[in-house]
Design a protein around this motif. Sequence first.
Motif, PDB file in Angstrom:
ATOM      1  N   GLU A   1       0.633  -1.212  -0.254  1.00 53.89           N
ATOM      2  CA  GLU A   1      -0.227   0.221   0.282  1.00 53.89           C
ATOM      3  C   GLU A   1       0.899   1.428   0.381  1.00 53.89           C
ATOM      4  O   GLU A   1       0.736   2.483  -0.828  1.00 53.89           O
ATOM      5  CB  GLU A   1      -1.128  -0.529   1.314  1.00 53.89           C
ATOM      6  CG  GLU A   1      -1.735   0.664   1.141  1.00 53.89           C
ATOM      7  CD  GLU A   1      -2.027   1.841   1.360  1.00 53.89           C
ATOM      8  OE1 GLU A   1      -2.564   3.242   1.262  1.00 53.89           O
ATOM      9  OE2 GLU A   1      -1.269   2.575   2.618  1.00 53.89           O
ATOM     10  N   SER A   2       2.228   1.243   0.310  1.00 54.05           N
ATOM     11  CA  SER A   2       2.992   2.568   0.931  1.00 54.05           C
ATOM     12  C   SER A   2       3.945   2.263  -0.517  1.00 54.05           C
ATOM     13  O   SER A   2       3.799   3.985  -1.007  1.00 54.05           O
ATOM     14  CB  SER A   2       4.205   1.648   1.944  1.00 54.05           C
ATOM     15  OG  SER A   2       3.392   1.175   3.299  1.00 54.05           O
ATOM     16  N   LEU A   3       3.919   2.192  -1.009  1.00 51.16           N
ATOM     17  CA  LEU A   3       4.402   1.822  -2.662  1.00 51.16           C
ATOM     18  C   LEU A   3       3.692   2.296  -3.248  1.00 51.16           C
ATOM     19  O   LEU A   3       4.213   3.077  -4.390  1.00 51.16           O
ATOM     20  CB  LEU A   3       5.011   0.351  -2.756  1.00 51.16           C
ATOM     21  CG  LEU A   3       6.208  -0.161  -2.379  1.00 51.16           C
ATOM     22  CD1 LEU A   3       6.776  -1.476  -2.589  1.00 51.16           C
ATOM     23  CD2 LEU A   3       7.275   0.823  -2.345  1.00 51.16           C
TER      24      LEU A   3
ATOM     25  N   ASP B   1      13.846   6.136   2.453  1.00 51.34           N
ATOM     26  CA  ASP B   1      14.159   7.682   2.676  1.00 51.34           C
ATOM     27  C   ASP B   1      13.261   8.031   3.927  1.00 51.34           C
ATOM     28  O   ASP B   1      13.768   8.703   4.712  1.00 51.34           O
ATOM     29  CB  ASP B   1      14.018   8.036   1.558  1.00 51.34           C
ATOM     30  CG  ASP B   1      15.941   8.538   0.774  1.00 51.34           C
ATOM     31  OD1 ASP B   1      16.855   7.201   1.274  1.00 51.34           O
ATOM     32  OD2 ASP B   1      15.840   9.359  -0.160  1.00 51.34           O
ATOM     33  N   ILE B   2      12.378   7.273   3.837  1.00 54.17           N
ATOM     34  CA  ILE B   2      11.472   8.079   4.972  1.00 54.17           C
ATOM     35  C   ILE B   2      11.651   7.751   6.471  1.00 54.17           C
ATOM     36  O   ILE B   2      11.918   7.608   7.421  1.00 54.17           O
ATOM     37  CB  ILE B   2       9.921   8.022   4.205  1.00 54.17           C
ATOM     38  CG1 ILE B   2       9.625   8.490   2.966  1.00 54.17           C
ATOM     39  CG2 ILE B   2       8.885   7.939   5.552  1.00 54.17           C
ATOM     40  CD1 ILE B   2       8.503   7.855   1.854  1.00 54.17           C
ATOM     41  N   GLN B   3      11.698   6.064   5.967  1.00 57.04           N
ATOM     42  CA  GLN B   3      12.011   5.218   7.097  1.00 57.04           C
ATOM     43  C   GLN B   3      13.091   5.917   7.655  1.00 57.04           C
ATOM     44  O   GLN B   3      13.087   5.383   8.789  1.00 57.04           O
ATOM     45  CB  GLN B   3      12.063   3.851   6.083  1.00 57.04           C
ATOM     46  CG  GLN B   3      10.239   3.147   5.818  1.00 57.04           C
ATOM     47  CD  GLN B   3      10.811   1.627   6.005  1.00 57.04           C
ATOM     48  OE1 GLN B   3      11.342   1.394   5.312  1.00 57.04           O
ATOM     49  NE2 GLN B   3       9.395   0.819   5.667  1.00 57.04           N
ATOM     50  N   GLU B   4      14.211   5.838   7.192  1.00 51.65           N
ATOM     51  CA  GLU B   4      15.741   6.126   7.979  1.00 51.65           C
ATOM     52  C   GLU B   4      15.503   7.923   8.110  1.00 51.65           C
ATOM     53  O   GLU B   4      16.683   8.552   8.529  1.00 51.65           O
ATOM     54  CB  GLU B   4      16.595   5.273   6.952  1.00 51.65           C
ATOM     55  CG  GLU B   4      17.014   3.916   7.066  1.00 51.65           C
ATOM     56  CD  GLU B   4      17.700   3.635   6.527  1.00 51.65           C
ATOM     57  OE1 GLU B   4      17.598   2.234   6.866  1.00 51.65           O
ATOM     58  OE2 GLU B   4      17.975   3.917   6.056  1.00 51.65           O
TER      59      GLU B   4
ATOM     60  N   ALA C   1      11.060  -0.725  -9.856  1.00 50.60           N
ATOM     61  CA  ALA C   1      12.220  -0.758  -8.082  1.00 50.60           C
ATOM     62  C   ALA C   1      13.008   0.204  -7.254  1.00 50.60           C
ATOM     63  O   ALA C   1      12.849  -0.051  -6.015  1.00 50.60           O
ATOM     64  CB  ALA C   1      12.374  -2.365  -8.829  1.00 50.60           C
ATOM     65  N   MET C   2      14.294   0.663  -7.744  1.00 48.32           N
ATOM     66  CA  MET C   2      14.564   1.041  -7.523  1.00 48.32           C
ATOM     67  C   MET C   2      14.747   2.441  -6.923  1.00 48.32           C
ATOM     68  O   MET C   2      14.381   3.189  -5.854  1.00 48.32           O
ATOM     69  CB  MET C   2      16.142   1.415  -7.955  1.00 48.32           C
ATOM     70  CG  MET C   2      16.596  -0.454  -8.708  1.00 48.32           C
ATOM     71  SD  MET C   2      17.652  -0.912  -6.893  1.00 48.32           S
ATOM     72  CE  MET C   2      15.898  -2.122  -6.542  1.00 48.32           C
ATOM     73  N   GLN C   3      13.695   3.306  -7.143  1.00 48.91           N
ATOM     74  CA  GLN C   3      12.950   4.325  -7.480  1.00 48.91           C
ATOM     75  C   GLN C   3      12.677   4.319  -5.995  1.00 48.91           C
ATOM     76  O   GLN C   3      12.032   4.810  -5.004  1.00 48.91           O
ATOM     77  CB  GLN C   3      12.158   4.993  -7.978  1.00 48.91           C
ATOM     78  CG  GLN C   3      11.493   6.666  -7.915  1.00 48.91           C
ATOM     79  CD  GLN C   3      10.243   6.706  -8.880  1.00 48.91           C
ATOM     80  OE1 GLN C   3      11.000   5.987 -10.489  1.00 48.91           O
ATOM     81  NE2 GLN C   3       9.584   7.859  -8.687  1.00 48.91           N
ATOM     82  N   LEU C   4      11.894   3.814  -6.287  1.00 54.61           N
ATOM     83  CA  LEU C   4      10.274   3.384  -5.299  1.00 54.61           C
ATOM     84  C   LEU C   4      10.883   2.660  -3.893  1.00 54.61           C
ATOM     85  O   LEU C   4       9.969   3.305  -2.371  1.00 54.61           O
ATOM     86  CB  LEU C   4       9.038   2.268  -5.467  1.00 54.61           C
ATOM     87  CG  LEU C   4       8.204   3.105  -6.020  1.00 54.61           C
ATOM     88  CD1 LEU C   4       6.864   1.762  -6.772  1.00 54.61           C
ATOM     89  CD2 LEU C   4       7.587   4.308  -6.148  1.00 54.61           C
TER      90      LEU C   4
ATOM     91  N   ALA D   1       4.419  10.386  -7.124  1.00 60.68           N
ATOM     92  CA  ALA D   1       5.368  10.541  -8.124  1.00 60.68           C
ATOM     93  C   ALA D   1       5.538  10.420  -9.583  1.00 60.68           C
ATOM     94  O   ALA D   1       5.931  10.639 -10.536  1.00 60.68           O
ATOM     95  CB  ALA D   1       6.615   8.872  -8.110  1.00 60.68           C
ATOM     96  N   GLY D   2       3.189  10.358  -9.709  1.00 57.35           N
ATOM     97  CA  GLY D   2       3.026  10.407 -11.277  1.00 57.35           C
ATOM     98  C   GLY D   2       3.123   9.171 -11.680  1.00 57.35           C
ATOM     99  O   GLY D   2       2.672   9.050 -13.374  1.00 57.35           O
ATOM    100  N   LEU D   3       3.415   8.232 -11.656  1.00 58.21           N
ATOM    101  CA  LEU D   3       3.700   6.490 -12.046  1.00 58.21           C
ATOM    102  C   LEU D   3       2.436   6.361 -12.820  1.00 58.21           C
ATOM    103  O   LEU D   3       1.114   6.800 -11.469  1.00 58.21           O
ATOM    104  CB  LEU D   3       4.611   5.180 -11.468  1.00 58.21           C
ATOM    105  CG  LEU D   3       5.545   5.632 -11.520  1.00 58.21           C
ATOM    106  CD1 LEU D   3       6.213   4.770 -10.445  1.00 58.21           C
ATOM    107  CD2 LEU D   3       6.318   4.765 -12.962  1.00 58.21           C
TER     108      LEU D   3
END
Lengths: 355, 355
Positions: free
Chosen positions: B258-260, B334-337, B325-328, B267-269
């Motif tokens: 759900e977070s992804l 980055d949010i989690q850390e 995959a890498m972008q997400l 991100a506009g995807l």
Amino acid sequence: MSIKIQPEAIASLRGFEMPERLGFGTVMAPVMFRARFQDGRWSDGELLPYGPLALDPAAKVLHYAQSCFEGLKAYRYGDEGIGLFRPERNAARMAHSAQRLCMPPVPESLFMDAVNVVVAHCAGLVPGNSGESLYVRPFLMGTQPDLSVTASRAYEFYVIASPSEAYHPGNMRLWVEREDSRAAVGGTGDAKVGGNYAASLQSISRLKARGYDQSLWLNPGNRHTVDELSGMNFFAVMDGALHTPALNGSILEGVTRESLLTLARDAGLEVHERAIDIDDLLQLVASGTCTEAFACGTAAIVSPISELGDGEQRYRLAQAPGPVAMQLRTALLDIQEGRAEDRFGWMHLVQVASL
Amino acid sequence: MSIKIQPEAIASLRGFEMPERLGFGTVMAPVMFRARFQDGRWSDGELLPYGPLALDPAAKVLHYAQSCFEGLKAYRYGDEGIGLFRPERNAARMAHSAQRLCMPPVPESLFMDAVNVVVAHCAGLVPGNSGESLYVRPFLMGTQPDLSVTASRAYEFYVIASPSEAYHPGNMRLWVEREDSRAAVGGTGDAKVGGNYAASLQSISRLKARGYDQSLWLNPGNRHTVDELSGMNFFAVMDGALHTPALNGSILEGVTRESLLTLARDAGLEVHERAIDIDDLLQLVASGTCTEAFACGTAAIVSPISELGDGEQRYRLAQAPGPVAMQLRTALLDIQEGRAEDRFGWMHLVQVASL
């Protein structure tokens, strides 16, 4: 295998007093058998006092349900002592269940030795009235403490036992379960594993609120043929012939089921193992062609079914209990309790241990 | 609720030495939380030293798999201390899982207090490198000793934790599982319960023998659309758009999933939650329209998929890892850390307890 009998186990047995009311599966015998599997081999077995298991909080069984079990009964057998009914069938089924969950199968000799030692020492706890028994519960579980979703490398195998009254659920009203499934196609329906039972609790709780006793599960693949009840196989009598769902991968292969089929054929009944369409079945009940239906299992042996509920419709069986159910129940119980000759070699006698 | 902190728990924490190698889910923190449910109510909670549970051999969880669990991670969060990622989502899902198995749901406040007290006291065990975390494992189980197949009347709720390395399975090769099912139609597929995991072990063991890493499970109803992996949700990128199976009752509602989806939309995807036919998917991989695929879950966050195996055929993804995959993954980590602003209010900060 050598089995170590702990002196404390004998002391527990000597000090045990049978409660007046037994119920079914609630009073536990004061001893248990344990063997451990580690590094690819089984330890020697032990007979211990019954008591709490020390399980690591990360043990696989508690998180990923890597466990399976069996149920069988020990009976007073005539004057000869204690009889077990076809325990080698339970040993074979437990090996099958274990393999389905990637657990090491308990070798037949270990299974038989374990059940024997528990029953031999609990002979004094086998109640004597017809239908009463010592219910024996072997179970196997993964104990490795590790949160990864992989098969455990360590296992424990136990046999516990419960002196039990006859289990007579009486005439049962079944609910045709069209929402939930008991097991998946290619799932664990033909293995005796915990997950099947956990999944069934929601249906049972719903149908009890509607006044029913048990779910009648449909095949999870076609959603249209009858599989079984939770823990019991299904039989119907149509035009005098006995019909039961054929084993199809999602039905548990009941020892009582197979024994009743043998007894029915032996008595000259016409027997059909086949796919039974639920709508056909309900129609045949309504038209009176299907005169009786019953469920069978180790605990209750044979339980008559008086009604099938499907949505707003109710279908009543003409005879509950019906003559075929009662004939087969008597024939089986007579063998199990030593009143009839054991013509099929089903009884396994246990030599009573002196305490 | 008041939580009793046992002095022995503090002593265990003071005496704990972190091993050099952590692995994932194998080193256990030296404390655990416990609350009990009996007679219709929850006891006060306790923080105890980690140690063996005393379980009656007839406890329902060991026979009928009446248990459910959750998994979430505590991270070093910037300079502010320790962060949990969306724990209220785990609380809600655990309540759903409990209800599916007729267990009393753990109230959200009890779940949150329990996770908080464990993480607050284990703050010193949260490893500091990116991707490392304290993996937190709440679990609930039926403990009543009674062999009848009915819901337990007694329960225990635990929270244990494991300081863990980053979990990088690397590029994964998936096997399209056309024989076994992970869950049944109307089964327990959308609940986080042990039986789902036990049932999956056979498939995993078969596919490992063929050189694959994980099963790609198909929907048990139609046997033709993609559901998920064992414990991870599935995503594919087709013509630049992100596709994932829509929740359908047999898919676990992943918090990472759900977070992804939220991050992708942000991100506009272009994002599609829909039924994904397996044969269409394989065809689109073969034709190059599906350029990347990945799995997601709490443990690995995002894991690229390099190949899908189906019988004798192998379908290679053009990009593994792929850019989406890498972008997400980066956006979420980055949010989690704490490197990116917590714009969605996902982070729950834990106040560190003094020992």
